[in-house]
Design an enzyme around this catalytic site. Sequence first.
Site, PDB file in Angstrom:
ATOM      1  N   CYS A   2       6.569  16.796   2.880  1.00 13.86           N
ATOM      2  CA  CYS A   2       6.713  15.357   2.636  1.00 13.86           C
ATOM      3  C   CYS A   2       5.797  14.649   3.629  1.00 13.86           C
ATOM      4  CB  CYS A   2       8.156  14.934   2.893  1.00 13.86           C
ATOM      5  SG  CYS A   2       9.339  15.868   1.939  1.00 13.86           S
ATOM      6  N   ARG A  27       0.988  14.582   0.217  1.00 13.79           N
ATOM      7  CA  ARG A  27       1.941  15.588   0.700  1.00 13.79           C
ATOM      8  C   ARG A  27       3.199  15.657  -0.166  1.00 13.79           C
ATOM      9  NH1 ARG A  27       0.986  17.044   5.946  1.00 13.79           N
ATOM     10  NH2 ARG A  27       3.166  17.507   6.306  1.00 13.79           N
ATOM     11  N   TRP A  74       8.515  15.306  -1.342  1.00 14.22           N
ATOM     12  CA  TRP A  74       8.337  16.430  -2.262  1.00 14.22           C
ATOM     13  C   TRP A  74       9.658  17.168  -2.218  1.00 14.22           C
ATOM     14  CZ3 TRP A  74       8.415  21.832  -2.023  1.00 14.22           C
ATOM     15  CH2 TRP A  74       7.919  22.475  -3.171  1.00 14.22           C
ATOM     16  N   ASN A 100      10.682  15.720   7.241  1.00 15.23           N
ATOM     17  CA  ASN A 100       9.801  16.642   6.512  1.00 15.23           C
ATOM     18  C   ASN A 100      10.161  18.033   6.995  1.00 15.23           C
ATOM     19  OD1 ASN A 100       7.736  18.040   5.249  1.00 15.23           O
ATOM     20  ND2 ASN A 100       6.305  17.680   6.926  1.00 15.23           N
ATOM     21  N   GLY A 101      10.562  18.914   6.074  1.00 22.98           N
ATOM     22  CA  GLY A 101      10.893  20.288   6.459  1.00 22.98           C
ATOM     23  C   GLY A 101      12.142  20.738   5.720  1.00 22.98           C
ATOM     24  N   GLU A 465      -9.814  31.655  -9.159  1.00 19.06           N
ATOM     25  CA  GLU A 465      -9.837  30.246  -8.753  1.00 19.06           C
ATOM     26  C   GLU A 465      -9.942  29.330  -9.972  1.00 19.06           C
ATOM     27  OE1 GLU A 465      -9.067  28.733  -6.291  1.00 19.06           O
ATOM     28  OE2 GLU A 465      -9.955  26.753  -6.523  1.00 19.06           O
ATOM     29  N   LYS A 469      -7.175  26.372 -10.828  1.00 16.86           N
ATOM     30  CA  LYS A 469      -7.558  24.963 -11.039  1.00 16.86           C
ATOM     31  C   LYS A 469      -7.013  24.457 -12.368  1.00 16.86           C
ATOM     32  CE  LYS A 469      -8.483  23.811  -7.710  1.00 16.86           C
ATOM     33  NZ  LYS A 469      -8.144  24.866  -6.877  1.00 16.86           N
ATOM     34  N   GLU A 472      -3.010  24.352 -12.380  1.00 17.81           N
ATOM     35  CA  GLU A 472      -2.312  23.415 -11.468  1.00 17.81           C
ATOM     36  C   GLU A 472      -2.622  21.961 -11.830  1.00 17.81           C
ATOM     37  OE1 GLU A 472      -3.321  23.214  -7.310  1.00 17.81           O
ATOM     38  OE2 GLU A 472      -5.354  23.854  -7.671  1.00 17.81           O
ATOM     39  N   HIS A 488      -6.787  47.724 -19.807  1.00 18.33           N
ATOM     40  CA  HIS A 488      -5.599  48.352 -19.188  1.00 18.33           C
ATOM     41  C   HIS A 488      -4.366  47.486 -19.385  1.00 18.33           C
ATOM     42  CE1 HIS A 488      -8.198  51.347 -17.439  1.00 18.33           C
ATOM     43  NE2 HIS A 488      -9.019  50.371 -17.037  1.00 18.33           N
ATOM     44  N   LYS A 583      -0.229  18.601  -1.537  1.00 20.29           N
ATOM     45  CA  LYS A 583      -1.491  19.080  -0.962  1.00 20.29           C
ATOM     46  C   LYS A 583      -1.273  20.093   0.151  1.00 20.29           C
ATOM     47  CE  LYS A 583      -5.912  19.181  -0.293  1.00 20.29           C
ATOM     48  NZ  LYS A 583      -6.752  19.893  -1.294  1.00 20.29           N
TER      49      LYS A 583
HETATM   50  C1  AGP Z   1      -5.213  24.839  -4.486  1.00 21.71           C
HETATM   51  O1  AGP Z   1      -5.895  23.935  -5.328  1.00 21.71           O
HETATM   52  C2  AGP Z   1      -3.836  24.325  -4.094  1.00 21.71           C
HETATM   53  N1  AGP Z   1      -3.909  23.011  -3.539  1.00 21.71           N
HETATM   54  C3  AGP Z   1      -3.116  25.300  -3.200  1.00 21.71           C
HETATM   55  O2  AGP Z   1      -3.092  26.565  -3.805  1.00 21.71           O
HETATM   56  C4  AGP Z   1      -3.742  25.466  -1.795  1.00 21.71           C
HETATM   57  O3  AGP Z   1      -4.977  26.116  -1.881  1.00 21.71           O
HETATM   58  C5  AGP Z   1      -2.791  26.309  -0.940  1.00 21.71           C
HETATM   59  O4  AGP Z   1      -1.557  25.632  -0.859  1.00 21.71           O
HETATM   60  C6  AGP Z   1      -3.334  26.577   0.465  1.00 21.71           C
HETATM   61  O5  AGP Z   1      -3.491  25.375   1.151  1.00 21.71           O
HETATM   62  P1  AGP Z   1      -4.336  25.398   2.546  1.00 21.71           P
HETATM   63  O6  AGP Z   1      -5.729  25.833   2.201  1.00 21.71           O
HETATM   64  O7  AGP Z   1      -4.261  23.991   3.027  1.00 21.71           O
HETATM   65  O8  AGP Z   1      -3.655  26.380   3.458  1.00 21.71           O
END
Ligand code: AGP
Length: 588
Positions: A2, A27, A74, A100-101, A465, A469, A472, A488, A583
């Site tokens: 958060c 966040r 969050w 936050n936590g 990757e 993308k 998500e 396989h 994020k």
């Molecule tokens: C990737 O687009 C996501 N935002 C997520 O997987 C991110 O890469 C992951 O949470 C790691 O975050 P960081 O690089 O800040 O450690």
Amino acid sequence: MCGIVGYIGHRNCFPILIKGLKRVEYRGYDSVGLALLSRDSFEVFKKVGKVNELEGEISNLSSNSCLGIAHTRWATHGGITEENAHPHVDCSKGIAIVHNGIIENCNELKEELILKGHTFLSETDSEIIAHILEEEYKSNKDYIKATLNTVSKLKGSFALLAVIKDLELIIGARLDSPLTIGIGKDEYFVSSDILSFIEYTDDVIFLNNREVCFIKRDSLTLMNFDGSEIKRDIVKVAKELSDLSNKVFEHYTLKEIHEQTQVVRLALLQDEKRFKTFLEGIKRAKKIYFTGCGTSYHACVLATYLLAKFPKLTSEALIASEFDSIFELIDKDTLLIAISQSGETADLLSCVREAKAKGAKVFALVNNVNSSLVREVDLFLPLNCGPEVGVAATKSFIAQLALLYLISLSLKGDNSMIKELYNLSNSIEEVLKLEEDIKRLALKYKDSKDFYFIGRALHYPIALEGALKLKELSYIHAEGLAAGELKHGPLALISDGTPTLAINPSDETYQRTLNNASEMKARGAKIIGLSDENNSLYDDFIKIPKVMEVFYPIIEVIPLQLLAYYVTLQRKLNPDYPRNLAKSVTVP
Ligand code: AGP
């Protein structure tokens, strides 16, 4: 994960808190709230939704409060409801807290409080903090003792802020979640992220683990959880963090994709001495592990390919949350290289702490140089790509790759290839001109139910990757597959019209990947070729510029980022705020 923000000073805090919340909204954005204190009022406002929705609702607020705390959530414990939004208050409605936590022992604490007659309004773990503080403050009206007694009862992770009616101060406490204090002129800011107040001051004090702070208009007191006072120097942070203006682009995600033209060169700007020490550490290590989460983990996978290809070093990539599986192998001869954009990912930080406890050397590649990760590793290299606000990692991934190439090529001593790496920016400019082609593809494939990305060798982590993308941002199920693995099992998934993107530049993997794509096509798949060379096999084609073969991963990921972005727009979704995500994942 958060975002929390606090202000005490001489200005009306409402606009400061709202702007600060917008800066940390990446966040978490399930709900939002703030508590404003003034001589004659103690008001709490909260709402499900984003900051601008709350702002709109109380824009006519005539508050003259100069003291307040705020929160963007969050959800971890309890659904996304107004009752569960922060700030939470105590029974007397004279204490408000934001958190936050995760409070791991919240159930047992809640039972005790209910037996003492407390009533709870939310399902969250955070609310118990307000009631414990109420209990402790009621018994001795000593806010320092009440705070220290409160935090000593909490287990888990927290960055919290609290205000008490009639007391002109902000209480803060930190255990494993970030909290930083900004020092202004007769005013203080406190937040999960410097970005929330950087435009007001670049003088900061970082709260470390197991520390509390008491912030008044004209004084700041820091203490350990045991009550011993702390003196901490003020740190000046980089002012350019404040360049968060999204002048030209509709979303931060697109802005940051376009910023990639400069990112490779910025990532290569490393302090010579620090970089040399980093390389020495790799050469000396008997075992090398890379670890990260999500996109950063994909960079770890590519890192192992690059270390094998150039300096011929063996290394292993591990998802941070799976690190326990090899924990017994970690010892003083181990080098762990943590890769992260935020430097606050909880799974990653716990890996780092475990590895250090076992005597390993721990290095990091990280973008946020003011993060917990930076303060906890032996040595770090900055990504230098500037704040990344879009939840989807884009430019930070390119920066990670560029730096990993620089490390691997430097270990090999190949300066000519390093020069080629430096000049990739021109090819990135070229790739970004594909935007119109990608928009057309996005329109064509926006309603796909499943989407596959295949690649071999260096292109396999890029397939992973590309899939991340797309899923998500657009919520389409997507998978990245090693092209050679199709027969396989995954080939069974292919049926008429299944969209598959083959990452297939004309390098040593070209023919074999083309064969794999052909096997899929024979079973009805629609093949999108991503290459410098077209082929009649492809139903659609994304042409990327020719570059030195080994550098294709940096170039080929950009069309995948654009594809995910434009499919998301086609699906009327907001790429900056994908559902259920945030994020920085600061909870384990
Ligand atoms: C990737 O687009 C996501 N935002 C997520 O997987 C991110 O890469 C992951 O949470 C790691 O975050 P960081 O690089 O800040 O450690």
